[in-house]
Scaffold this motif. Structure first.
Motif, PDB file in Angstrom:
ATOM      1  N   ASN A 216       0.999  -0.927  -0.356  1.00  0.00           N
ATOM      2  CA  ASN A 216       0.224   0.123   0.601  1.00  0.00           C
ATOM      3  C   ASN A 216       1.120   1.008   0.457  1.00  0.00           C
ATOM      4  N   GLY A 217       1.644   1.075  -0.049  1.00  0.00           N
ATOM      5  CA  GLY A 217       3.007   2.345   0.593  1.00  0.00           C
ATOM      6  C   GLY A 217       2.672   2.672   1.765  1.00  0.00           C
ATOM      7  N   ILE A 218       4.315   3.537   1.993  1.00  0.00           N
ATOM      8  CA  ILE A 218       4.702   4.695   3.263  1.00  0.00           C
ATOM      9  C   ILE A 218       3.525   5.553   3.212  1.00  0.00           C
ATOM     10  N   LYS A 219       2.929   6.439   3.979  1.00  0.00           N
ATOM     11  CA  LYS A 219       1.906   7.364   4.367  1.00  0.00           C
ATOM     12  C   LYS A 219       3.144   8.332   4.781  1.00  0.00           C
ATOM     13  N   LEU A 233      10.738  20.888  -1.831  1.00  0.00           N
ATOM     14  CA  LEU A 233      11.493  19.480  -1.633  1.00  0.00           C
ATOM     15  C   LEU A 233      11.061  18.817  -2.548  1.00  0.00           C
ATOM     16  N   LEU A 234       9.370  18.487  -2.067  1.00  0.00           N
ATOM     17  CA  LEU A 234       8.671  17.334  -2.322  1.00  0.00           C
ATOM     18  C   LEU A 234       8.780  17.981  -3.791  1.00  0.00           C
ATOM     19  N   ASN A 235       8.471  19.113  -4.878  1.00  0.00           N
ATOM     20  CA  ASN A 235       8.924  19.495  -5.818  1.00  0.00           C
ATOM     21  C   ASN A 235      10.335  17.951  -6.426  1.00  0.00           C
ATOM     22  N   ARG A 236      11.056  18.697  -5.596  1.00  0.00           N
ATOM     23  CA  ARG A 236      11.905  17.303  -6.502  1.00  0.00           C
ATOM     24  C   ARG A 236      12.011  16.039  -6.171  1.00  0.00           C
ATOM     25  N   LEU A 237      11.482  15.433  -5.561  1.00  0.00           N
ATOM     26  CA  LEU A 237      11.431  14.314  -5.218  1.00  0.00           C
ATOM     27  C   LEU A 237      10.884  13.727  -6.325  1.00  0.00           C
ATOM     28  N   ILE A 238       9.622  14.520  -6.951  1.00  0.00           N
ATOM     29  CA  ILE A 238       8.954  13.726  -7.535  1.00  0.00           C
ATOM     30  C   ILE A 238       8.879  14.113  -8.964  1.00  0.00           C
ATOM     31  N   GLY A 239       9.633  15.393  -8.997  1.00  0.00           N
ATOM     32  CA  GLY A 239      10.654  15.738 -10.575  1.00  0.00           C
ATOM     33  C   GLY A 239       9.230  16.613 -11.095  1.00  0.00           C
ATOM     34  N   GLU A 240       8.646  16.650 -10.741  1.00  0.00           N
ATOM     35  CA  GLU A 240       7.341  18.203 -11.061  1.00  0.00           C
ATOM     36  C   GLU A 240       6.933  19.696 -10.227  1.00  0.00           C
ATOM     37  N   ASP A 241       6.149  20.070 -10.566  1.00  0.00           N
ATOM     38  CA  ASP A 241       6.265  21.889 -10.123  1.00  0.00           C
ATOM     39  C   ASP A 241       4.987  21.504  -9.459  1.00  0.00           C
ATOM     40  N   LYS A 242       4.629  20.824  -8.432  1.00  0.00           N
ATOM     41  CA  LYS A 242       2.899  20.175  -8.330  1.00  0.00           C
ATOM     42  C   LYS A 242       2.535  21.246  -6.437  1.00  0.00           C
ATOM     43  N   ALA A 243       3.518  21.697  -6.096  1.00  0.00           N
ATOM     44  CA  ALA A 243       3.606  22.173  -5.420  1.00  0.00           C
ATOM     45  C   ALA A 243       3.781  24.019  -5.346  1.00  0.00           C
ATOM     46  N   ILE A 244       3.291  25.074  -5.250  1.00  0.00           N
ATOM     47  CA  ILE A 244       3.616  25.878  -5.386  1.00  0.00           C
ATOM     48  C   ILE A 244       4.460  26.676  -4.342  1.00  0.00           C
ATOM     49  N   VAL A 245       5.583  27.007  -4.889  1.00  0.00           N
ATOM     50  CA  VAL A 245       6.797  27.990  -4.217  1.00  0.00           C
ATOM     51  C   VAL A 245       6.784  29.607  -4.352  1.00  0.00           C
ATOM     52  N   LEU A 260       5.355   9.172  -5.326  1.00  0.00           N
ATOM     53  CA  LEU A 260       7.271   8.415  -5.293  1.00  0.00           C
ATOM     54  C   LEU A 260       7.604   6.780  -4.898  1.00  0.00           C
ATOM     55  N   ARG A 261       7.591   6.294  -6.165  1.00  0.00           N
ATOM     56  CA  ARG A 261       8.262   4.725  -5.821  1.00  0.00           C
ATOM     57  C   ARG A 261      10.105   5.082  -5.784  1.00  0.00           C
ATOM     58  N   ILE A 262      10.825   4.469  -4.813  1.00  0.00           N
ATOM     59  CA  ILE A 262      12.052   4.563  -4.223  1.00  0.00           C
ATOM     60  C   ILE A 262      11.985   3.003  -4.704  1.00  0.00           C
ATOM     61  N   ASP A 263      12.965   2.045  -5.325  1.00  0.00           N
ATOM     62  CA  ASP A 263      13.067   0.896  -5.932  1.00  0.00           C
ATOM     63  C   ASP A 263      12.079  -0.026  -5.590  1.00  0.00           C
ATOM     64  N   ASN A 264      11.140  -1.103  -4.595  1.00  0.00           N
ATOM     65  CA  ASN A 264      10.461  -1.215  -4.240  1.00  0.00           C
ATOM     66  C   ASN A 264       9.355  -0.349  -3.405  1.00  0.00           C
TER      67      ASN A 264
END
Length: 449
Positions: A216-219, A233-245, A260-264
């Protein structure tokens, strides 16, 4: 289940092939009405046949039709699968002809529900089918496949068999005390056996937490005071500008979610409002939600500024994290250092602005959750909230019985309690169930499964 059901099993839309599935007593007879190949009616099981779907004299599509006769099918009923050319209009037209000729449109998950009700699979295997469809990583696929293959069912059945052995010995000792060739079931022996059972259940529950995380993933909540770079940080982790900065404190007033997927590992990321004392009514609602998310999350990414000393707000947040899984993200390493980091632990230094050292966060998370160790273990876990809740209830019941034994409860009362526990374990694999539970469980499936 006397009627015959039909549904589109492939995703709706344009594609090379679409599959319409039919299951039930009249499946073969109904398909034969609209199929040009009249040898189909008496065809042997598990064979494929070429022809046309017909609406009277009109050809609707050129198809391959698979016939699978009961009981060697997924539902243990006669099943027919029509492989048609992909496309919304053609697929819908074939389904319409099936409904006109006697089929009923299947409900969500009804094929899998019939497989369960007809004894083809049990409830944990049914849940495994859903997990397999929804798996987002290779390891979650393997966990789901173990469920579909019956490994989880066997694990629960072994617990039931062990408990049944204890109950049987108690009954024999009560009913036939004169038999000398049976094992004497003393209170000490029962307590010892239940102690072993308790340990096994406890181990399954602890290990199944890994299964829930991998499936189910890590909340994951990104928390910190305003203007520490949580949204960056959120935008960098997911590679897109989702949050307004912006540089304005309190820009993020409500939580923003991303995956975000990190390996498994799947991280279900939540960028929260900055935590601080505020008179702004709207912002204070966001702050309250952020504090609540700290309690609910499996992992906290606590963000502080490299170029500032720890503030009162930072220390308040840090105090709330003492019993949580958390990683401290010291952001803005592109600026001069002013932070007193001796009070911090599990630290990663990054610059979200320059994308420096962001990958190290993923490495830290994998280490924190022992991903390498998990990947090399037997991936037989309970992953559903339903089965986990029942097993926790079983564990509490076993503990209560052991306490009762220590307080000299009559042996026949102990036996009744053990039978209740045995029945509870049966609920996990569907040995006992109610219709409302089934409807709720199978409604999560897509229509054609």
């Amino acid at each position: 289940m006397d009627d015959t059901i039909a549904a589109i099993s492939t995703a709706q839309g344009v594609g090379a092939i679409s599959i319409i599935r039919v299951s039930g007593t009249d499946a073969i007879k109904i398909v034969n009405k609209i199929f040009s190949n009249k040898k189909f009616l008496n065809a042997p099981s598990h064979t494929i046949h070429y022809g046309y779907i017909m609406d009277g004299d009109e050809r609707i599509d050129e198809v391959l039709v698979t016939i699978m006769r009961a009981p060697k099918t997924f539902t243990k009923e006669d099943i027919v699968e029509i492989n048609a050319h992909g496309g919304i209009m053609t697929t819908d037209k074939i389904l319409e002809l099936l409904l006109v000729n006697g089929c009923r449109l299947a409900e969500p998950g009804e094929f899998t529900k019939r497989a369960f009700l007809n004894g083809r699979i049990d409830l944990t295997e049914a849940e495994g089918v859903m997990d397999l469809i929804n798996s987002k990583t290779d390891i979650s696929r393997k966990i789901a496949l173990n469920q579909v293959g019956g490994k989880v069912s066997s694990m629960i059945s072994d617990l039931r068999d062990e408990l049944a052995g204890i109950i049987a010995n108690i009954e024999v000792n009560i009913d036939y005390p004169e038999y000398e060739d049976i094992e004497e079931m003393t209170i000490e022996k029962i307590n010892s056996n239940l102690s072993e059972l308790e340990s096994k259940i406890d181990k399954i529950l602890k290990e199944s937490k890994n299964g829930e995380i991998l499936t189910n993933g890590i909340k994951t909540a990104i928390v910190g005071k305003p203007n520490v770079g949580k949204s960056s940080l959120l935008n960098r982790l997911i590679g897109e500008d989702k949050a307004i900065v912006t540089d304005i404190q309190g820009t993020t007033r409500d939580s923003i979610e991303a995956t975000l997927r990190i390996d498994n590992l799947i991280l279900n990321l939540i960028d929260t409002a900055g935590i601080r004392k505020t008179e702004d009514v709207v912002e204070s609602i966001g702050v309250d939600k952020s504090l609540k998310l700290i309690d609910e999350a499996d992992l906290i990414l606590f963000v502080v500024n490299y170029n500032e000393k720890l503030s009162h707000d930072d220390l308040v947040i840090l105090d709330k994290l003492k019993d949580k899984n958390y990683i401290t993200i010291v952001n803005k390493t592109d600026l001069d250092k002013k932070i007193d980091d001796d009070k911090l632990s599990n630290v990663v230094y990054v610059s979200a602005l320059n994308d420096d050292n962001i990958d190290e966060i993923g490495n830290k998370i994998k280490k924190l959750f022992n991903l390498e160790k998990i990947e090399t273990t037997d991936l037989t876990y309970l992953t559903s909230a339903r089965s986990g809740a029942i097993l926790r209830k079983v564990l509490d019941s076993v503990k209560a019985v052991r306490k009762g034994i220590e307080e000299n409860y009559p042996i026949d009362m102990v036996e009744i309690d053990l039978k209740d526990i045995w029945n509870l374990l049966g609920e996990i694999i569907g040995e006992s169930y109610d219709e409302e539970l089934l409807d709720q469980l199978f409604s999560r499936f897509c229509v054609g499964k």
